[in-house]
Design an enzyme around this catalytic site. Structure first.
Site, PDB file in Angstrom:
ATOM      1  N   ARG A 147       0.814  -1.219   0.000  1.00  0.00           N
ATOM      2  CA  ARG A 147       0.000   0.000   0.000  1.00  0.00           C
ATOM      3  C   ARG A 147       0.847   1.269   0.000  1.00  0.00           C
ATOM      4  O   ARG A 147       0.310   2.378  -0.004  1.00  0.00           O
ATOM      5  CB  ARG A 147      -0.932  -0.013   1.213  1.00  0.00           C
ATOM      6  CG  ARG A 147      -1.896  -1.152   1.120  1.00  0.00           C
ATOM      7  CD  ARG A 147      -2.873  -1.232   2.230  1.00  0.00           C
ATOM      8  NE  ARG A 147      -3.659  -2.457   2.037  1.00  0.00           N
ATOM      9  CZ  ARG A 147      -4.780  -2.503   1.338  1.00  0.00           C
ATOM     10  NH1 ARG A 147      -5.276  -1.423   0.779  1.00  0.00           N
ATOM     11  NH2 ARG A 147      -5.430  -3.637   1.203  1.00  0.00           N
TER      12      ARG A 147
ATOM     13  N   THR B  67      10.820  -3.648   2.146  1.00  0.00           N
ATOM     14  CA  THR B  67       9.953  -4.529   2.924  1.00  0.00           C
ATOM     15  C   THR B  67      10.433  -5.966   2.791  1.00  0.00           C
ATOM     16  O   THR B  67      11.514  -6.235   2.246  1.00  0.00           O
ATOM     17  CB  THR B  67       8.471  -4.301   2.523  1.00  0.00           C
ATOM     18  OG1 THR B  67       7.641  -5.048   3.392  1.00  0.00           O
ATOM     19  CG2 THR B  67       8.196  -4.703   1.086  1.00  0.00           C
TER      20      THR B  67
ATOM     21  N   LYS C   5      14.938  -6.267   4.453  1.00  0.00           N
ATOM     22  CA  LYS C   5      15.384  -5.235   5.395  1.00  0.00           C
ATOM     23  C   LYS C   5      16.809  -5.467   5.902  1.00  0.00           C
ATOM     24  O   LYS C   5      17.530  -4.509   6.186  1.00  0.00           O
ATOM     25  CB  LYS C   5      14.406  -5.136   6.580  1.00  0.00           C
ATOM     26  CG  LYS C   5      13.052  -4.555   6.169  1.00  0.00           C
ATOM     27  CD  LYS C   5      12.127  -4.349   7.353  1.00  0.00           C
ATOM     28  CE  LYS C   5      10.741  -3.908   6.871  1.00  0.00           C
ATOM     29  NZ  LYS C   5       9.838  -3.577   7.970  1.00  0.00           N
TER      30      LYS C   5
ATOM     31  N   ASP D 241      10.213   2.265  11.248  1.00  0.00           N
ATOM     32  CA  ASP D 241       9.098   1.434  11.748  1.00  0.00           C
ATOM     33  C   ASP D 241       8.742   1.771  13.197  1.00  0.00           C
ATOM     34  O   ASP D 241       7.567   1.902  13.543  1.00  0.00           O
ATOM     35  CB  ASP D 241       9.453  -0.055  11.653  1.00  0.00           C
ATOM     36  CG  ASP D 241       9.434  -0.562  10.212  1.00  0.00           C
ATOM     37  OD1 ASP D 241       8.631  -0.054   9.408  1.00  0.00           O
ATOM     38  OD2 ASP D 241      10.226  -1.471   9.898  1.00  0.00           O
TER      39      ASP D 241
ATOM     40  N   ALA E 136      10.031 -11.900  18.900  1.00  0.00           N
ATOM     41  CA  ALA E 136      11.447 -11.553  19.055  1.00  0.00           C
ATOM     42  C   ALA E 136      12.172 -11.546  17.716  1.00  0.00           C
ATOM     43  O   ALA E 136      13.390 -11.723  17.655  1.00  0.00           O
ATOM     44  CB  ALA E 136      12.119 -12.517  20.030  1.00  0.00           C
ATOM     45  N   GLY E 137      11.429 -11.346  16.626  1.00  0.00           N
ATOM     46  CA  GLY E 137      12.046 -11.248  15.300  1.00  0.00           C
ATOM     47  C   GLY E 137      12.391  -9.802  14.983  1.00  0.00           C
ATOM     48  O   GLY E 137      12.482  -8.948  15.866  1.00  0.00           O
TER      49      GLY E 137
ATOM     50  N   ASN F  94       8.467 -14.685  23.702  1.00  0.00           N
ATOM     51  CA  ASN F  94       8.472 -15.292  22.382  1.00  0.00           C
ATOM     52  C   ASN F  94       8.183 -16.785  22.492  1.00  0.00           C
ATOM     53  O   ASN F  94       8.477 -17.401  23.518  1.00  0.00           O
ATOM     54  CB  ASN F  94       9.850 -15.072  21.722  1.00  0.00           C
ATOM     55  CG  ASN F  94       9.817 -15.350  20.235  1.00  0.00           C
ATOM     56  OD1 ASN F  94       8.900 -14.921  19.548  1.00  0.00           O
ATOM     57  ND2 ASN F  94      10.803 -16.078  19.736  1.00  0.00           N
TER      58      ASN F  94
ATOM     59  N   GLY G 150      -2.351  -2.497  13.016  1.00  0.00           N
ATOM     60  CA  GLY G 150      -1.123  -1.813  12.633  1.00  0.00           C
ATOM     61  C   GLY G 150      -1.207  -0.927  11.401  1.00  0.00           C
ATOM     62  O   GLY G 150      -0.166  -0.493  10.889  1.00  0.00           O
TER      63      GLY G 150
END
Ligand code: ATR
Length: 278
Positions: free
Chosen positions: A15, A61, A65, A102, A127-128, A150, A244
């Protein structure tokens, strides 16, 4: 026309072009913003080709990243270094410079929603990369307590250790543990879902009794209807649930500011986007 794009794989669903076009109309900054599909092993080549065509900036994205972080090594903002990932690349002086917006997007959306971060106790689920990217902005917004949980507890412990070793915001107590930990205490002012569980339309396997009075639940995922995590939070007594989409618009607004020097108002763009989701 100044050229910008979002690069990823897949990318058709992004988007970002719509968001940046709306910001462009709002601020009167003319630009062209495209989608760039790069092969999973062809990120660097795709960015070089984009520069050769006059490209000035990229939003990055999944799954690139980390590649963007490597590409801008030595030219990273503190935010990007602490996040270990780059979502915004700017071409300046013959090289790519990397930032990560972010976490700023998340914090600005939480403040828009009226969530008080100063003095808050926050439970961060996951935890990523998505979790790691928001630690610094949350700590700097004044959270006194950050507990990372996590599914694979060891990853949460590693992330908390890595964070503490940076020495950033020592006034925020950062701890970690397992997801379904029976000893997981309640009383959180804010619970954030930074896991990928929503991709299977599921909520993370959290125990009940997590929310303090008036507490908020924030899902980094978004959709046309409330997410599984939002429904779980409502059943567990959260006072406010949000998805989000506002974080997505918030990170885009911060990227727009980096590239164009103007801070757009995310509110009308968020409203327009919400409408297209319905
Ligand atoms: P990202 O960069 O989006 O954070 P990631 O690094 O692959 O992506 O991390 C995904 C996160 O979602 C991890 O915290 C993962 O937990 P594990 O480390 O145990 O794999 C979490 N996750 C994915 N699916 C999940 C599920 N169904 N329930 C709970 N956690 C889940």
């Amino acid at each position: 026309l100044a050229r910008y794009a979002v690069i990823g794989n897949p990318i058709a669903h992004s988007r970002s072009p719509q968001i940046h076009e709306l910001f462009s109309q709002q601020t009167g900054k003319p630009l062209r913003y495209e989608r760039l599909l790069a092969p999973v092993d062809g990120f660097t080549e795709a960015t070089a080709a984009f520069v050769a065509e006059g490209g000035l900036g990229l939003n990055v994205t999944v799954p690139f990243k980390r590649d963007a972080y490597a590409l801008a090594a030595g030219r990273l903002t503190a935010r990007a270094r602490l996040a270990g990932a780059v979502n915004t690349l700017s071409w300046r002086d013959g090289a790519w410079h990397g930032c990560n917006t972010d976490g700023v997007g998340l914090v600005s959306d939480l403040l828009r929603l009226g969530v008080r971060l100063n003095g808050a106790s926050v439970l961060l689920v996951g935890a990523g990369g998505a979790a790691r990217g928001v630690l610094q902005p949350l700590a700097e917004a004044g959270c006194v307590r950050l507990h990372i949980v996590n599914r694979t507890a060891s990853k949460a412990l590693e992330l908390a250790d890595a964070w503490r070793s940076t020495g950033v915001s020592p006034q925020t107590r950062v701890t970690a543990g397992g997801l379904a930990d029976a000893a997981l205490p309640g009383g959180w002012n804010l619970v954030i879902n930074a896991t990928a569980s929503g991709l299977q339309d599921a909520a993370p396997d959290l125990p009940a009794g997590l929310y303090a009075e008036g507490a908020a639940a924030y899902d980094m995922m978004y959709g046309a209807t409330p997410t599984a995590f939002m429904k779980q939070a409502e059943a567990d007594g959260a006072a406010l649930m949000a998805d989000g989409l506002g974080m997505l618009v918030g990170q885009a607004a911060e990227s727009f500011f980096i590239w164009h020097g103007v801070r757009p108002d995310p509110a009308p763009v968020l409203a327009a986007l919400r409408e297209t989701l319905m």
